[in-house]
Scaffold this motif. Structure first.
Motif, PDB file in Angstrom:
ATOM      1  N   GLN A   1       0.814  -1.211   0.000  1.00  0.00           N
ATOM      2  CA  GLN A   1       0.000   0.000   0.000  1.00  0.00           C
ATOM      3  C   GLN A   1       0.856   1.272   0.000  1.00  0.00           C
ATOM      4  N   ALA A   2       1.908   1.306   0.831  1.00  0.00           N
ATOM      5  CA  ALA A   2       2.656   2.543   1.051  1.00  0.00           C
ATOM      6  C   ALA A   2       4.031   2.558   0.401  1.00  0.00           C
ATOM      7  N   ALA A   3       4.514   1.411  -0.106  1.00  0.00           N
ATOM      8  CA  ALA A   3       5.846   1.298  -0.699  1.00  0.00           C
ATOM      9  C   ALA A   3       6.947   1.679   0.290  1.00  0.00           C
ATOM     10  N   SER A   4       6.684   1.536   1.581  1.00  0.00           N
ATOM     11  CA  SER A   4       7.664   1.830   2.622  1.00  0.00           C
ATOM     12  C   SER A   4       7.288   1.070   3.881  1.00  0.00           C
ATOM     13  N   LEU A   5       8.226   1.005   4.825  1.00  0.00           N
ATOM     14  CA  LEU A   5       7.988   0.290   6.080  1.00  0.00           C
ATOM     15  C   LEU A   5       8.350   1.193   7.252  1.00  0.00           C
ATOM     16  N   PRO A   6       7.360   1.739   7.946  1.00  0.00           N
ATOM     17  CA  PRO A   6       7.657   2.506   9.158  1.00  0.00           C
ATOM     18  C   PRO A   6       8.197   1.582  10.246  1.00  0.00           C
ATOM     19  N   PRO A   7       9.030   2.091  11.158  1.00  0.00           N
ATOM     20  CA  PRO A   7       9.635   1.244  12.199  1.00  0.00           C
ATOM     21  C   PRO A   7       8.633   0.473  13.043  1.00  0.00           C
ATOM     22  N   VAL A   8       7.436   1.013  13.225  1.00  0.00           N
ATOM     23  CA  VAL A   8       6.462   0.339  14.081  1.00  0.00           C
ATOM     24  C   VAL A   8       6.087  -1.035  13.532  1.00  0.00           C
ATOM     25  N   VAL A   9       6.236  -1.241  12.225  1.00  0.00           N
ATOM     26  CA  VAL A   9       5.916  -2.534  11.626  1.00  0.00           C
ATOM     27  C   VAL A   9       6.703  -3.648  12.307  1.00  0.00           C
ATOM     28  N   HIS A  10       7.984  -3.400  12.572  1.00  0.00           N
ATOM     29  CA  HIS A  10       8.825  -4.434  13.162  1.00  0.00           C
ATOM     30  C   HIS A  10       8.392  -4.751  14.589  1.00  0.00           C
ATOM     31  N   TRP A  11       7.994  -3.730  15.332  1.00  0.00           N
ATOM     32  CA  TRP A  11       7.557  -3.949  16.714  1.00  0.00           C
ATOM     33  C   TRP A  11       6.221  -4.679  16.763  1.00  0.00           C
ATOM     34  N   LEU A  12       5.363  -4.417  15.791  1.00  0.00           N
ATOM     35  CA  LEU A  12       4.084  -5.132  15.727  1.00  0.00           C
ATOM     36  C   LEU A  12       4.298  -6.597  15.358  1.00  0.00           C
ATOM     37  N   ALA A  13       5.244  -6.831  14.457  1.00  0.00           N
ATOM     38  CA  ALA A  13       5.443  -8.179  13.929  1.00  0.00           C
ATOM     39  C   ALA A  13       6.113  -9.109  14.928  1.00  0.00           C
ATOM     40  N   LEU A  14       6.943  -8.568  15.820  1.00  0.00           N
ATOM     41  CA  LEU A  14       7.709  -9.430  16.727  1.00  0.00           C
ATOM     42  C   LEU A  14       6.831 -10.272  17.656  1.00  0.00           C
ATOM     43  N   PRO A  15       5.889  -9.688  18.408  1.00  0.00           N
ATOM     44  CA  PRO A  15       5.063 -10.556  19.268  1.00  0.00           C
ATOM     45  C   PRO A  15       4.193 -11.517  18.472  1.00  0.00           C
ATOM     46  N   ILE A  16       3.764 -11.098  17.276  1.00  0.00           N
ATOM     47  CA  ILE A  16       2.981 -12.011  16.437  1.00  0.00           C
ATOM     48  C   ILE A  16       3.839 -13.195  16.013  1.00  0.00           C
ATOM     49  N   GLY A  17       5.079 -12.916  15.594  1.00  0.00           N
ATOM     50  CA  GLY A  17       5.974 -13.986  15.172  1.00  0.00           C
ATOM     51  C   GLY A  17       6.325 -14.947  16.294  1.00  0.00           C
ATOM     52  N   TRP A  18       6.621 -14.413  17.496  1.00  0.00           N
ATOM     53  CA  TRP A  18       6.952 -15.284  18.620  1.00  0.00           C
ATOM     54  C   TRP A  18       5.744 -16.120  19.045  1.00  0.00           C
ATOM     55  N   SER A  19       4.559 -15.524  18.991  1.00  0.00           N
ATOM     56  CA  SER A  19       3.375 -16.284  19.403  1.00  0.00           C
ATOM     57  C   SER A  19       3.046 -17.388  18.400  1.00  0.00           C
TER      58      SER A  19
END
Length: 333
Positions: A202-220
């Motif tokens: 959608q945005a052609a970019s990745l704001p830093p918050v993406v990584h923080w959101l993805a980490l707990p999802i990935g670990w879970s």
């Protein structure tokens, strides 16, 4: 000939109309059985673990970059589903030995695959052909997004990373699951990757918050895979499937589960400080409560009870989905 024999035994006439009617009824029944088999093989209930993170990435792009296009969301979800189908179908083909052994211990929603091939509902090769077809269609969706909708040069590389990561989780010659760290691939492909791709398209970019959101999802989701290996453990051990549970043994795997759960809690709290919506803390309370409940039962070795383990696997999946949903609703509200 079969219908003719039945008619003779029953003393029925076998006019052309009657024969055609009965053939149609038999064909309809067979078609329904085969369609049901493909649906079972597809495991639609388990698509949410990748579709929801992708939607989360889309919502992040909308809220942070004010970028959103419905066709990209629709085609993106279609691509995610096709990759999931390729992954699940490949697993059914390559894990047939383990799934057969696991199925002999009794039915489970989280172990032994769909048992479609084992019950003879589809030919042995059908899942492999279906997997390759879905893989090709997923590449077509990636081409459409990158060149038709101009979603950016990383569209195809990111999509291929997810497709090949999922397909080769079970497929030879790579077969990540036999290397003992396939669970990390799953954490990446169901955690960071769908969130990042949903935002990037959608945005052609990745704001830093993406990584923080993805980490707990990935670990879970890593804990989802790890716990789901417990009911399969005897079959996997016998078949030589060297996943984490087999490599560590169930006692150590249970301790690893507890460690990963605690890490998930800590990173989720950090994500709220690093830009995730604060409302997610409240919305995630049911998921966190379920996580604590499963973790305590793991410490008490309740995984030894098969019926209790089934309940724990279900609650464990709800933890992953609940965290992702909390983030989504936090942004939307």
């Amino acid at each position: 000939r079969g219908l003719g024999d039945v008619y003779k035994r029953q003393g029925r006439g076998h006019t052309a109309v009657r024969i055609l009617e009965d053939i149609a009824a038999v064909s309809k029944s067979a078609l329904g059985t085969r369609l049901g088999a493909w649906i079972a093989l597809a495991r639609p209930a388990f698509h949410s673990v990748a579709v929801l993170p992708f939607v989360l990435g889309t919502v992040v792009a909308w809220r942070t970059a004010h970028a959103f296009r419905w066709p990209i969301l629709a085609w993106g979800v279609a691509g995610v589903v096709l990759i999931l189908l390729a992954t699940y179908f490949a697993g059914e083909y390559w894990d047939v030995e383990e799934d057969t052994l696991s199925g002999q211990r009794g039915p489970s929603r989280f172990a032994g695959g769909s048992q479609v091939v084992q019950r003879g509902l589809l030919p042995r090769q059908a899942p492999l052909y279906g997997s390759l077809l879905c893989l090709g269609l997923a590449v077509g969706v990636g081409l459409l997004l990158q060149f038709g909708y101009g979603t950016g040069g990383w569209t195809l590389p990111l999509g291929l990373l997810g497709a090949l990561g999922g397909f080769f989780y079970s497929s030879r010659p790579v077969r990540w699951v036999r290397l003992g760290w396939g669970e990390l691939w799953i954490a990446f492909c169901y955690g960071w990757l769908p969130v990042a791709v949903g935002c990037y398209l959608q945005a052609a970019s990745l704001p830093p918050v993406v990584h923080w959101l993805a980490l707990p999802i990935g670990w879970s989701i890593l804990n989802v895979i790890l716990l789901n290996e417990f009911p399969d453990y005897p079959a996997d051990l016998q078949a030589g499937k060297a996943n984490l549970a087999v490599r560590l043994g169930l006692e150590k795997a249970a301790r690893l589960y507890v460690l990963v759960a605690v890490v998930t809690w800590v990173i989720f709290a950090l994500s709220l400080v690093r830009g995730a919506p604060r409302l997610a803390a409240v919305l995630a309370l049911p998921a966190m409560a379920a996580s604590v409940w499963v973790t305590l039962r793991m410490q008490r070795a309740r995984w030894r009870d098969r019926s209790a383990l089934e309940q724990m696997c279900a609650a464990n999946l709800a933890v992953n989905l609940g965290l992702t949903a909390a983030y989504i609703l936090g942004y939307v509200w």
